[in-house]
Every structure is written in structure tokens, then in C-alpha cells.
Design an enzyme around this catalytic site. Sequence first.
Site, PDB file in Angstrom:
ATOM      1  N   SER A 134       0.848  -1.190   0.000  1.00 52.77           N
ATOM      2  CA  SER A 134       0.000   0.000   0.000  1.00 52.77           C
ATOM      3  C   SER A 134       0.882   1.238   0.000  1.00 52.77           C
ATOM      4  O   SER A 134       2.030   1.191   0.467  1.00 52.77           O
ATOM      5  CB  SER A 134      -0.889   0.020   1.250  1.00 52.77           C
ATOM      6  OG  SER A 134      -1.517   1.277   1.429  1.00 52.77           O
ATOM      7  N   TYR A 147      -2.321  -0.344  10.241  1.00 50.81           N
ATOM      8  CA  TYR A 147      -2.364  -0.736   8.831  1.00 50.81           C
ATOM      9  C   TYR A 147      -1.050  -0.380   8.132  1.00 50.81           C
ATOM     10  O   TYR A 147      -0.485  -1.188   7.394  1.00 50.81           O
ATOM     11  CB  TYR A 147      -3.533  -0.032   8.148  1.00 50.81           C
ATOM     12  CG  TYR A 147      -3.690  -0.380   6.688  1.00 50.81           C
ATOM     13  CD1 TYR A 147      -4.209  -1.616   6.310  1.00 50.81           C
ATOM     14  CD2 TYR A 147      -3.336   0.524   5.688  1.00 50.81           C
ATOM     15  CE1 TYR A 147      -4.364  -1.950   4.971  1.00 50.81           C
ATOM     16  CE2 TYR A 147      -3.488   0.202   4.353  1.00 50.81           C
ATOM     17  CZ  TYR A 147      -4.004  -1.035   4.002  1.00 50.81           C
ATOM     18  OH  TYR A 147      -4.146  -1.353   2.673  1.00 50.81           O
TER      19      TYR A 147
END
Length: 249
Positions: A134, A147
Site C-alpha cells: 500500500s 495498517y
Amino acid sequence: MVTGAASGIGRAIAVLFAAAGAQVSLVDRDRAKLEETAAEIAGGGGGDAAVLPCDVTDAGAVEATFARLRETTGAATILVNSAGIAHVGNLGTTSPEDMDRLYAVNVRGTYLAMRAVLEPMVEARRGVMLNMASTAATSGIADRFAYSMTKGAVRAMTLSMAKDYLAQGIRCNCISPARVHTPFVDGFVAKNYPGREAEKMKELAAAQPIGRMGRVDEVAKLALYLCSDDAGFVTGVDYSIDGGFLNLR
């Protein structure tokens, strides 16, 4: 082998790979949604996809699932790790339980799947692993503490794997999307911003300089390239697909 194939990016990757002629095996905890993915593949002429319900955080279950695949259809020559979960919170609002939950799926799950396909790839001296990282791995994003940690770990594992097994003919890369419009995003917005869904969706779209969120098919097409022989000279790379998020803000 595609983990997280029940929905979102993982499902789009599985469907596209099957359409391109791959024999696809689908891994996720949700059998019902895996069956939906398999039906979409069959309906598009992609053949019969193997449906393999599995909790990627469970080492025994992962090993048994991948062993069953080797016995029935042969060892996977391509692994795409798309299984992942998210969490909203900063250091102060992220509990130890939150950290453990995200680590279990995003980091441990990716590691276990990579480990499960490694030996046959080493023996064959060929194979491709593709992980879903990501932009959060390399860019500070508010309220994404846990995250971001997990996706940074995925990126690091990818680069380490690529270096360690280059001589064995195994390529390993990762893709780092910015925000991609998936059913998860819809559910997240509905749960956390009731009554403000339209406003929040505009905000999420505007976070990318290009002015919109990515589409799952766009990520899938990049994945197809990176796993194909056309990308035979590409390994140890973190590919951003982010609408200018990292470099044009």
C-alpha cells in the site's frame, strides 16, 4: 493461487487471470463469496476455479490447503497475496488487540502463504510471488497506524524474498495502491460515517491528485503484467498505482 479472492482486488485479479488462461485457485475464509468468484470465472469462460476456504492466519490450515492443491492440480507457480484487513486509528487509539489482529492477517498470512509455495518453486527453479502492499507503507497517512505498519512489513518481506531467491529463478514484487474503490470502502464509509457517506466518498476520491479512487480492474491488470513472462526482468520492485498520491501531492 490468489488469497483474498472472495472480494475486491483479490477477486478482480482472480477473474482476470482466469480470463487470460490461468488455472486459478481461490483462497479466502468466506466460502460463499469464493463460490461467487468461481461462478463469475466460469461464466466468463475462465474454466473451473478451485475453491479453497482457508484462514490465512492459521499455519496448519494454510499448509494443508496448499498441500491439497499440490496433490490435486499441482504446485502453484504464481502466488498473489491479496488477503488483508484495515483499521482506523492512531497510536493512542490502537489497542494491542488491534495490532495483533492486523498483524495476523496482513503480515503473518502473507508470510505463511509465501512459505507454503516456496519449496516447489525452489525445486522447479521458477515461480512468481506478488504481494499487496500500500502507499501507506511509505507515506504517512493519518489514523492508519497499525495498517501502515503491516503494509510496511509486506513491502520489506517482498524485497527480502526477491533478494534471497533471485538465484533460484523466483521473482517477487509488490503493488502499492492508493485508495481503491472496493466493497470494503463502501462498508467502511457506511459504518464509520453514517449520514455523511457522499461527503466522505468525495473526500476519499480527492485524496488522489488524479481526482478519483482507483478501480480494482486497474490493479488487476498491473498484477497480470507482473506475474506474466512479459515481466521476466522485473523483481524486487514495489509498484505504486496511486493516481499521483506519492509524488504529485
